[in-house]
Scaffold this motif. Structure first.
Motif, mmCIF file in Angstrom:
data_model
loop_
_atom_site.group_PDB
_atom_site.id
_atom_site.type_symbol
_atom_site.label_atom_id
_atom_site.label_comp_id
_atom_site.label_asym_id
_atom_site.label_seq_id
_atom_site.Cartn_x
_atom_site.Cartn_y
_atom_site.Cartn_z
ATOM 1 N N ALA A 103 33.767 4.981 41.697
ATOM 2 C CA ALA A 103 32.922 5.984 41.056
ATOM 3 C C ALA A 103 32.675 5.625 39.603
ATOM 4 C CB ALA A 103 33.564 7.359 41.163
ATOM 5 N N ALA A 104 33.695 5.090 38.935
ATOM 6 C CA ALA A 104 33.549 4.680 37.535
ATOM 7 C C ALA A 104 32.534 3.560 37.399
ATOM 8 C CB ALA A 104 34.896 4.237 36.982
ATOM 9 N N ALA A 105 32.581 2.605 38.324
ATOM 10 C CA ALA A 105 31.628 1.497 38.270
ATOM 11 C C ALA A 105 30.192 1.995 38.392
ATOM 12 C CB ALA A 105 31.940 0.501 39.381
ATOM 13 N N GLU A 106 29.987 2.962 39.272
ATOM 14 C CA GLU A 106 28.630 3.501 39.464
ATOM 15 C C GLU A 106 28.183 4.328 38.264
ATOM 16 O OE1 GLU A 106 26.260 6.504 42.518
ATOM 17 O OE2 GLU A 106 28.167 5.613 43.102
ATOM 18 N N LEU A 107 29.051 5.131 37.730
ATOM 19 C CA LEU A 107 28.690 5.992 36.607
ATOM 20 C C LEU A 107 28.457 5.200 35.330
ATOM 21 C CD1 LEU A 107 31.165 8.965 37.173
ATOM 22 C CD2 LEU A 107 28.674 9.121 37.181
ATOM 23 N N LEU A 108 29.234 4.141 35.120
ATOM 24 C CA LEU A 108 29.176 3.411 33.866
ATOM 25 C C LEU A 108 28.183 2.261 33.864
ATOM 26 C CD1 LEU A 108 32.982 3.261 32.978
ATOM 27 C CD2 LEU A 108 31.242 4.818 32.077
ATOM 28 N N ALA A 109 27.660 1.888 35.031
ATOM 29 C CA ALA A 109 26.726 0.749 35.085
ATOM 30 C C ALA A 109 25.540 0.915 34.146
ATOM 31 C CB ALA A 109 26.266 0.521 36.524
ATOM 32 N N PRO A 110 24.859 2.083 34.117
ATOM 33 C CA PRO A 110 23.731 2.230 33.182
ATOM 34 C C PRO A 110 24.154 2.205 31.715
ATOM 35 C CG PRO A 110 23.584 3.848 34.949
ATOM 36 C CD PRO A 110 24.956 3.247 35.022
ATOM 37 N N ALA A 111 25.439 2.461 31.427
ATOM 38 C CA ALA A 111 25.918 2.395 30.049
ATOM 39 C C ALA A 111 26.216 0.956 29.644
ATOM 40 C CB ALA A 111 27.175 3.258 29.883
ATOM 41 N N LEU A 166 28.328 -1.091 24.385
ATOM 42 C CA LEU A 166 29.177 -1.924 23.540
ATOM 43 C C LEU A 166 28.786 -1.819 22.072
ATOM 44 C CD1 LEU A 166 29.502 -5.145 25.737
ATOM 45 C CD2 LEU A 166 31.041 -3.180 25.592
ATOM 46 N N TYR A 167 27.577 -1.326 21.813
ATOM 47 C CA TYR A 167 27.111 -1.145 20.436
ATOM 48 C C TYR A 167 27.132 0.332 20.026
ATOM 49 C CZ TYR A 167 25.480 -5.893 21.179
ATOM 50 O OH TYR A 167 25.411 -7.233 21.460
ATOM 51 N N LEU A 197 32.636 -4.853 15.383
ATOM 52 C CA LEU A 197 32.383 -3.429 15.605
ATOM 53 C C LEU A 197 33.280 -2.597 14.681
ATOM 54 C CD1 LEU A 197 30.772 -1.571 17.725
ATOM 55 C CD2 LEU A 197 33.005 -1.297 18.805
ATOM 56 N N LYS A 198 32.667 -1.901 13.723
ATOM 57 C CA LYS A 198 33.443 -1.133 12.757
ATOM 58 C C LYS A 198 33.027 0.338 12.728
ATOM 59 C CE LYS A 198 34.052 -5.189 9.794
ATOM 60 N NZ LYS A 198 35.437 -5.440 10.239
#
Length: 591
Positions: A288-296, A385-386, A409-410
């Motif tokens: 479920a995490a893979a599916e939810l986070l893919a667009p992110a 990631l940004y 990344l700060k």
């Protein structure tokens, strides 16, 4: 031995054409001598020779050594057909045209690309492993096959709404597999009670067209296809309703409408970036995490056009480096190209300064024209990631999936989905048109070339619905009749962007294209397909076939995914319907 043969073949392919003409070596040894001389005398010459598709042509460089192993010790060079830029053809095994066993192929060697020939019984093949069976063959497309590939996704619609739009054409051409671009169109009939329409009008049309340029996967652009227009329409609906209830101002201010569009963009990106994390952390399922986070994890630029038929105002909201360009006929009868958006990348001085101002003291906030030295668009959906904090990224990595945050990344977020919105008064009675496309088109053609090609297509099709526009369309940029000359030609091929922050057609320099007045062609019923064909080479059939033959991932070095929409303003029929224009749509779209 096999590697030596491949090197010799590569060397001969890179030789200037004058070294290849009228040279018919009597044996393989002579062929190697010719190849060696060509390499030492001319291989280090102009890059325009190296990158020109129709220069010296060689058998398959992709898997040449595998072919040698398959055929035996020396037949590789013995069967090669060398073609120069002239009409002269020499071959080790006779004229190619007379040998039905010879087929055209495309070969890739590092950053250079060549077309060539290969015996039919020696074609490069690969059995697919996708569970569906079948075999991929590396073989040069014929012009007919290239045309079929260009047209396989084309769509065209006739709009009989009497609301200022009579047609729009769409086409996509993948480079990535699957294509990372997407698109969406929608017409919403809004009651007068919401829009405060003029008396006599029961409703107003809100028309939306969107193109979405995905990167690092197709997931974000697919999310935008499904949801972005709905998010924006809901914000607009709330804004118009609030204004209609106000007796002093029944129509929202331009600033309020722009704010509603921006809010729709930002709310969807918040769902992609932050709400998805909340849902993941509440559960414990990695699938479920893979599916939810893919667009992110992936990302996408977005270009959305919103046309209000009551006011004839076209608003273009741009997040990223896709672009919209207006074609409008001037008082002197000529047409002008006007950009309705600005490319938002790290090479855009204003965008780079905006990010530096938001992150003072961070040396690598924008580096080498990219955000944190990595991402080219400065505005985009997704690209977590940004945007995520270091803490969030570490949590996602430890519990589910992800990667170590960048040491640069700060103070995220560095990238925003907030669009820049422009407003243009459309003149349907004059035959205005708008071209919307992902950046893959604009790195091949300039704004002026695109507008000129659409105007020329309109003339050729003789389907301009507005008589006043049709009567003088042949005067565009000074050309008339069937002449292909005097189309505007791009000359700035140096650098990534011009002084206005717009991407310049750098691919033309890569391909070795010169400013030829007759390089364009009109042969497609769908205007978007017409633009893509001419972006890939136009009249140069070999170049078009070569670019379309290349498969992922090599194709990405020479062309990006392409999504193009052309919107024609004017009045169509009075049916009130939107119907498929079958002559300009692929069979799969008409069924």
């Amino acid at each position: 031995m096999q590697r030596a043969a491949v090197r010799a073949a590569v060397a001969s392919a890179r030789a200037p054409s004058f070294l290849l003409r009228n040279r018919r070596p009597p044996n393989v040894g002579a062929a190697r001598t010719l190849a060696t001389n060509a390499f030492t005398n001319g291989a280090a010459g102009s890059t325009s020779y190296i990158r020109k598709f129709t220069l010296a042509i060689v058998s398959s460089l992709v898997l040449g050594s595998a072919y040698i192993a398959y055929k035996g010790s020396n037949p590789f060079l013995a069967r090669v057909s060398l073609l120069s830029n002239s009409d002269d053809q020499t071959a080790f095994s006779g004229n190619v045209k007379d040998d039905v066993r010879i087929r055209k192929i495309v070969a890739v060697d590092h950053e250079s690309l060549y077309t060539g020939t290969l015996p039919a019984d020696g074609r490069l093949t690969k059995d697919t492993l996708d569970g569906r069976g079948g075999r991929k063959v590396l073989e040069m497309l014929t012009p007919e096959e290239a045309t079929a590939k260009l047209r396989q996704s084309e769509e065209s619609y006739l709009v009989g709404r009497e609301r200022g739009v009579y047609r729009y054409d769409v086409v996509q051409l993948p480079s990535n597999d699957p294509i990372e671009d997407d698109h969406a169109e929608r017409i919403i009939e809004v009651p007068s009670s919401v829009t405060a329409a003029d008396e006599g009008k029961a409703s107003t049309d809100w028309m939306f067209w969107g193109v979405f340029d995905g990167h690092s996967g197709w997931y974000t652009s697919a999310k935008l296809r499904q949801l972005l227009i709905g998010f924006v329409a809901r914000e607009l609906n709330a804004t118009y309703k609030a204004s209609s209830a106000n007796p002093k101002s029944k129509i929202p201010s331009p600033e309020a409408i722009d704010a509603a569009i921006k809010q729709g963009f930002l709310r969807l990106d918040n769902e992609i970036i932050h709400e998805s994390v909340e849902k993941v952390l509440k559960g414990s399922s990695k699938p479920a995490a893979a599916e939810l986070l893919a667009p992110a994890f992936s990302g996408s630029c977005a270009l959305l056009a919103f046309y209000d038929s009551q006011t004839n105002l076209l608003r273009v909201a741009c997040t990223g480096d896709s672009r919209a360009v207006l074609g409008r006929r001037q008082t002197d009868g000529k047409w002008a190209a006007t950009a309705l958006s600005v490319d938002q990348t790290g090479s855009n001085k204003d965008e780079a300064q905006r990010i530096r101002d938001e992150h003072p003291g961070e040396e690598f906030a924008v580096s080498n024209g990219r955000v944190l030295g990595g991402l080219e668009p400065t505005r985009a959906f997704g690209d977590s990631l940004y945007k995520w904090s270091v803490e969030t990224q570490n949590i996602i990595k430890s519990k589910y999936l992800g990667r170590t945050p960048s040491p640069r990344l700060k103070t995220p977020p560095y990238v925003t989905a907030e669009p820049v919105v422009t407003t243009t008064k459309i003149q349907p009675e004059k035959g205005d048109f708008v071209v919307m496309a992902t950046d893959g088109l604009w790195e091949m053609l300039s704004n002026e070339e695109v507008v000129g090609l659409v105007a020329k297509w309109l003339e050729g099709q003789n389907k301009v619905k507005n008589p006043s526009a049709a009567s003088r369309i042949s005067s565009f940029f000074g050309f008339g009749g069937d002449s292909q000359k005097n189309l505007p030609l791009a000359t700035n091929h140096d650098g990534n962007q011009d002084d206005d922050g717009q991407r310049v057609p750098i691919r033309q320099k890569q391909y070795g294209i010169k400013a030829q007045d007759d390089r364009f062609i009109i042969t497609d019923q769908n205007c978007a397909t017409h633009l893509v064909r001419n972006a890939l080479g136009g009249k140069d059939s070999d170049m078009v076939c070569a670019l379309l033959t290349l498969q992922s991932p090599y194709s990405r070095r020479y062309r990006d995914d392409l999504t193009v929409e052309v919107i024609f303003f004017g009045e169509g029929d009075k049916s009130g319907n939107v119907v498929v224009n079958e002559v300009a749509s692929s069979k799969s779209k008409t069924q």
